[in-house]
Design an enzyme around this catalytic site. Structure first.
Site: not given
Ligand code: BGC
Length: 740
Positions: A259
């Site tokens: 993530d």
């Molecule tokens: C989130 C994810 C997301 C990623 C990319 C993160 O802040 O936890 O769920 O896919 O950002 O946008």
């Protein structure tokens, strides 16, 4: 000559790659203000980026693909990813709302349509589905998931992955699914985002892991790793989670992405002393791509040279990244979703690119009717309706969080929906009545989230004046419809709450409306279960619409006027209060359970409040009524490996055609470990004409009786089981059989 196999192709390509080129493939960057397009294209041409996310048009992505394919040494294509969670250009209801439909065709339609739209905008991969089980509505990301139940969420996970990936992730109109957040993210302590997760193995295997597994078994090509710790070790450094469980036990063969910034966060978790150690731990655990940080790029070359990271670890990761690109069809044709410039849509937001009919249909199936006293709903198409509330005419809030490339200006508010439905047959008088909240600190917080522009706009009038205007509108009307709840940012990543009330400004409005004596219909717009005690006691009708998407206003009007008979059921329990959390229906059995109607002393309860939820899992009303007969079992016992049938007669006993969800639960009467009071194991959405009845048969087989025992073996144990069938998790009929 036979075509070269995937493995041979990748091995041949990898044999030509330098260490730096390999490491470049492991880098997934966000397109944003940090780097200019020129810089990004240079990096790509130098072989230092494997994929990007957050750029969502063919015009944006084509030059990047050109840089990779035409200007990098080996011409390895890029992939383009995005958070296509509940729609792309057309925004469908949020995931929690879709789960409320219990309608697998509707959910598949939403995912398929999203894939068609996103792939037409040159995207190859989505960071979805989000299948984190949530039993704590304080967690803002509850809105992004499909609720509290392992079985329901697993069914949805499978359907969604199949619909996103279509016939194959290589198809030009498919998106590769990356299931997230692996693992257990929904169990953050206290519902506070990014907090720790500590959980017994039995609970993990039994309740929280099945949806990820279901998505992977359905063929999800990717996994996004969670930000949280799992029993003391961050998921992003967790070798047990990423290697032993995911790859060895479950046989996952695909790409694992971190993530956002999670590898860097390993130093803050305190398991790595610096960036170098963080990169080493993450690659060793099996995080193939690092999202939005530069640690792999900076640290892996040195780590390999010093021998601290074996070349084999890098190769394993590169193999997965290239494998995903291969599976997405990008080596066959890097432009298969980008197309030719001459075919680019002149206006990406053109109305003709939207799928409004599908969005409206899914949205009306996703609403849950919680109360309806004296047939307040459906409303007559006539007379005067006072529409009040800060969410009644708010386009942006209809989109919910993670609304991808959806444009708020294209969403339909409830005000518009009511007016369109009424035409000149009746009148809608609108008054805003209140701000979503009067707490400026909260407004500032919400406007600080990652939105392009501040989106919580305060009406500067004094609260009393706004309420007075709304009360005046109510006095002139036959019925009051109040659209209240949370602005979308309140049910969002990093938006955890300690209270589940509708904010005070709106409660004051509702109280004032109540004094008019006019029938009060409360239309809820929110992304989590709320504390609705007051609303339940005071509203004549209560409709949960969540955040219903681009066609919200039309879909809600369809339900309010009875053009669609509501059929949604809650995919998550609504607690009576914050103090009662966690409130979920499938909890383990107790030695001293509270028995309703008996004294509570020395039983497991809170003495100030009832123990059951305000609204149970699986609950939802209709404009008609249904009855369920007693259960007939095809046999009193089930041999090993066999099956029996449980049937009920479901009757539409009311005046209208309608749909309901027949739910099957199983209770294991005694086992070697403590088992839940009941567990959902099947459901059927059934449409019945007024007066019609139908026999609904469920097959019950041994697989449905299995659970993880103390040794974490998945097996069924002989003995008695209760089959329960009903229209919510509490109101059920029961019959017993024996597994021999
Ligand atoms: C989130 C994810 C997301 C990623 C990319 C993160 O802040 O936890 O769920 O896919 O950002 O946008």
């Amino acid at each position: 000559m036979p075509a070269e196999s995937k493995d041979a192709f990748i091995a041949r390509l990898m044999a030509q790659m330098t260490l730096d080129e390999k490491i470049g493939q492991l880098r997934l960057i966000s397109i944003g203000p940090d780097m200019t397009h020129e810089q990004i294209n240079k990096e790509i041409a130098a072989g230092r980026i494997g994929g990007t996310f957050n750029s969502v048009t063919r015009g944006e992505n084509r030059p990047m693909q050109d840089a990779a394919v035409k200007h990098s040494r080996l011409g390895i294509p890029m992939f383009f990813a995005y958070d296509v969670v509940h729609g792309h250009r057309t925004v469908f209801p949020i995931s929690l709302a879709q789960a409320s439909s219990w309608d697998m065709q509707a959910i598949a339609l939403a995912a398929r349509t999203s894939a068609i739209e996103a792939s037409a905008d040159s995207l190859d991969m989505t960071f979805a589905p989000m299948v984190d089980i949530s039993r704590d509505p304080r967690w803002g990301r509850t809105s992004e998931g499909f609720g509290e139940d392992p079985y329901l969420v697993s069914e949805i996970a499978k359907v969604t992955v199949r619909a996103l990936q279509g016939s194959s992730p290589a198809a030009p109109d498919s998106l590769m699914a990356s299931v997230k957040h692996f693992a257990l993210y929904g169990a953050v302590e206290g519902g506070r985002d990014y907090n720790i997760v500590d959980m017994s193995p039995m609970r993990m295997y039994q309740d929280y892991l099945p949806p990820y597994r279901a998505a992977i078994d359905a063929g999800a090509g990717g996994v996004m790793v969670a930000l949280n710790t799992v029993n003391g070790i961050p998921a992003s450094a967790n070798t047990w989670l990423m290697q032993d469980l995911l790859r060895k036990d479950w046989g996952f063969k695909g790409v694992a992405v971190s993530d956002h910034g999670a590898i860097e966060e390993l130093t803050r978790h305190g398991v790595a002393k610096d960036g170098r150690e963080a990169a080493r731990l993450a690659i060793k655990a099996g995080i193939d791509m690092s999202m939005a940080d530069t640690l792999y790029l900076k640290e892996l070359p040195g780590l390999v040279k010093s021998g601290d990271v074996p070349m084999g670890d890098i190769d394993n990761a590169v193999r997965e990244v290239l494998g995903a690109k291969y599976d997405m069809g990008l080596f066959d044709d890097p432009y298969r979703r980008i197309g030719a410039a001459k075919d680019d849509p002149p206006d990406v937001n053109a109305e003709s690119r939207l799928h409004r009919a599908a969005a409206r249909d899914v949205a009306r199936r996703s609403q849950v009717l919680l109360e309806n006293r004296d047939g307040t709903l459906p409303l007559k198409k006539g007379g005067t309706i006072a529409l009040v509330g800060p969410l009644a005419d708010s386009r942006v809030d209809m989109m919910g969080s993670w609304s991808a490339a959806g444009v708020p200006e294209q969403s339909v508010t409830l005000l518009e929906g009511l007016r369109d439905a009424l035409g000149d047959r009746g009148k809608v008088v609108y008054a805003r009545g209140a701000n979503v909240t009067d707490d400026q600190a909260i407004v500032d917080y919400l406007n600080f989230l990652n939105w392009d522009k501040p989106e919580v706009e305060q009406d500067p009038r004094p609260a009393g004046d706004m309420i007075a205007e709304a009360v005046e509108a109510a006095r002139r009307a036959d019925v009051v419809v109040a659209a209240v709840g949370e602005s979308r940012g309140m049910s969002h990543e990093s938006s955890s709450r300690t209270s589940l009330f509708i904010p005070g400004s709106q409660r004051e409005l509702l109280k004032a409306l109540k004094t008019t004596g006019k029938p009060l219909v409360i239309v809820l717009m929110n992304g989590r279960p709320l504390d609705l005690n007051w609303e339940r006691a005071n509203a004549d009708a209560l409709l949960e619409t969540w955040y219903a998407g681009t066609e919200a206003g039309h879909a809600i009007a369809d339900v309010l006027f009875g053009d669609y008979n509501p059929s949604g059921k809650l995919p998550i329990s609504f607690p009576r209060s914050v103090g009662q959390i966690p409130t979920y229906y499938n909890h383990l059995r107790l030695g001293r359970p509270f028995t309703p109607g008996k004294p509570g002393n020395y039983t497991s309860q809170y003495f100030e409040e009832k123990t059951d939820p305000l609204y149970p899992f699986g609950y939802g009303l209709s404009y008609t009524s249904f009855s369920v007969s007693g259960i007939t079992l095809s046999a009193p016992s089930m041999p090993r490996g066999g099956r029996i049938q449980a049937s009920v007669t479901v009757k539409n006993t009311g005046p209208r055609d309608g749909e309901t969800v027949v739910q099957l639960y199983i209770r294991d009467v005694a086992a070697s470990v403590v088992r839940p009071v009941k567990e959902l194991k099947g459901f059927r959405k059934v449409a019945l004409k007024a007066g019609e009845s139908r026999v609904i048969r469920f097959d019950v087989d041994e697989a449905m009786l299995k659970f993880f025992n103390a040794k974490l073996e998945y097996a069924a144990e002989p003995g008695d089981f209760d089959v329960q069938i009903g229209l919510d998790s509490e109101a059920v009929k029961s019959a017993r059989f024996e597994l021999l």
